[in-house]
Design a protein around this motif. Structure first.
Motif, PDB file in Angstrom:
ATOM      1  N   VAL A 117       0.828  -1.210   0.000  1.00 21.91           N
ATOM      2  CA  VAL A 117       0.000   0.000   0.000  1.00 21.91           C
ATOM      3  C   VAL A 117       0.863   1.262   0.000  1.00 21.91           C
ATOM      4  N   THR A 118       1.917   1.252   0.805  1.00 21.32           N
ATOM      5  CA  THR A 118       2.783   2.431   0.904  1.00 21.32           C
ATOM      6  C   THR A 118       3.511   2.709  -0.407  1.00 21.32           C
ATOM      7  N   GLU A 119       4.054   1.683  -1.025  1.00 19.83           N
ATOM      8  CA  GLU A 119       4.833   1.862  -2.253  1.00 19.83           C
ATOM      9  C   GLU A 119       3.978   2.182  -3.475  1.00 19.83           C
ATOM     10  N   THR A 120       2.705   1.803  -3.452  1.00 23.11           N
ATOM     11  CA  THR A 120       1.875   1.932  -4.659  1.00 23.11           C
ATOM     12  C   THR A 120       0.657   2.822  -4.489  1.00 23.11           C
ATOM     13  N   ALA A 121       0.496   3.411  -3.312  1.00 25.26           N
ATOM     14  CA  ALA A 121      -0.689   4.221  -2.998  1.00 25.26           C
ATOM     15  C   ALA A 121      -1.980   3.416  -3.172  1.00 25.26           C
ATOM     16  N   GLY A 122      -1.874   2.086  -3.012  1.00 25.40           N
ATOM     17  CA  GLY A 122      -3.051   1.231  -3.089  1.00 25.40           C
ATOM     18  C   GLY A 122      -3.525   0.909  -4.489  1.00 25.40           C
ATOM     19  N   ASP A 123      -2.773   1.284  -5.515  1.00 26.33           N
ATOM     20  CA  ASP A 123      -3.155   1.020  -6.901  1.00 26.33           C
ATOM     21  C   ASP A 123      -2.880  -0.449  -7.244  1.00 26.33           C
ATOM     22  N   ALA A 124      -3.918  -1.201  -7.605  1.00 26.65           N
ATOM     23  CA  ALA A 124      -3.801  -2.642  -7.838  1.00 26.65           C
ATOM     24  C   ALA A 124      -2.812  -2.984  -8.953  1.00 26.65           C
ATOM     25  N   ALA A 125      -2.817  -2.239 -10.041  1.00 26.16           N
ATOM     26  CA  ALA A 125      -1.892  -2.519 -11.151  1.00 26.16           C
ATOM     27  C   ALA A 125      -0.446  -2.312 -10.713  1.00 26.16           C
ATOM     28  N   ARG A 126      -0.210  -1.266  -9.939  1.00 26.95           N
ATOM     29  CA  ARG A 126       1.144  -1.002  -9.442  1.00 26.95           C
ATOM     30  C   ARG A 126       1.567  -2.055  -8.418  1.00 26.95           C
TER      31      ARG A 126
END
Length: 97
Positions: free
Chosen positions: A22-31
């Protein structure tokens, strides 16, 4: 593929993993999927994540009776990862800290 991730885990491994994602991707599923694939996919963890098997990608049976604590020395390290503070309101990860 990374499954649903949330801040409500009570087990250490799942909580740290979800915090990292969550921290590294801001919660973006694709990321999240891209980050997982680029780091630990098929390199660390259970081979069969949906079943009851104990085979790991590392080839170590962590449930072996009488196993030495040294078997945990191969724990996967992801360099330069960021984690957030976990709040009790929610629970959620506070990436501002």
């Amino acid at each position: 593929k990374v499954g649903p991730i949330h801040g409500g885990y009570t087990t250490q491994e799942e909580d740290v993993f979800s915090n990292w994602m969550v921290t590294e991707t801001a919660g973006d599923a694709a990321r999240m999927n891209a980050l997982f694939t680029a780091t630990i996919d098929q390199q660390w963890g259970l081979v069969d994540t949906e079943g009851a098997g104990t085979d790991t990608w590392q080839g170590v049976d962590y449930r072996a009776a009488g196993a030495s604590p040294r078997i945990f020395a191969d724990a996967w390290a992801v360099r330069a990862c960021r984690l957030s503070r976990k709040t009790t309101a929610g629970p959620v990860y506070d990436s501002s800290r």
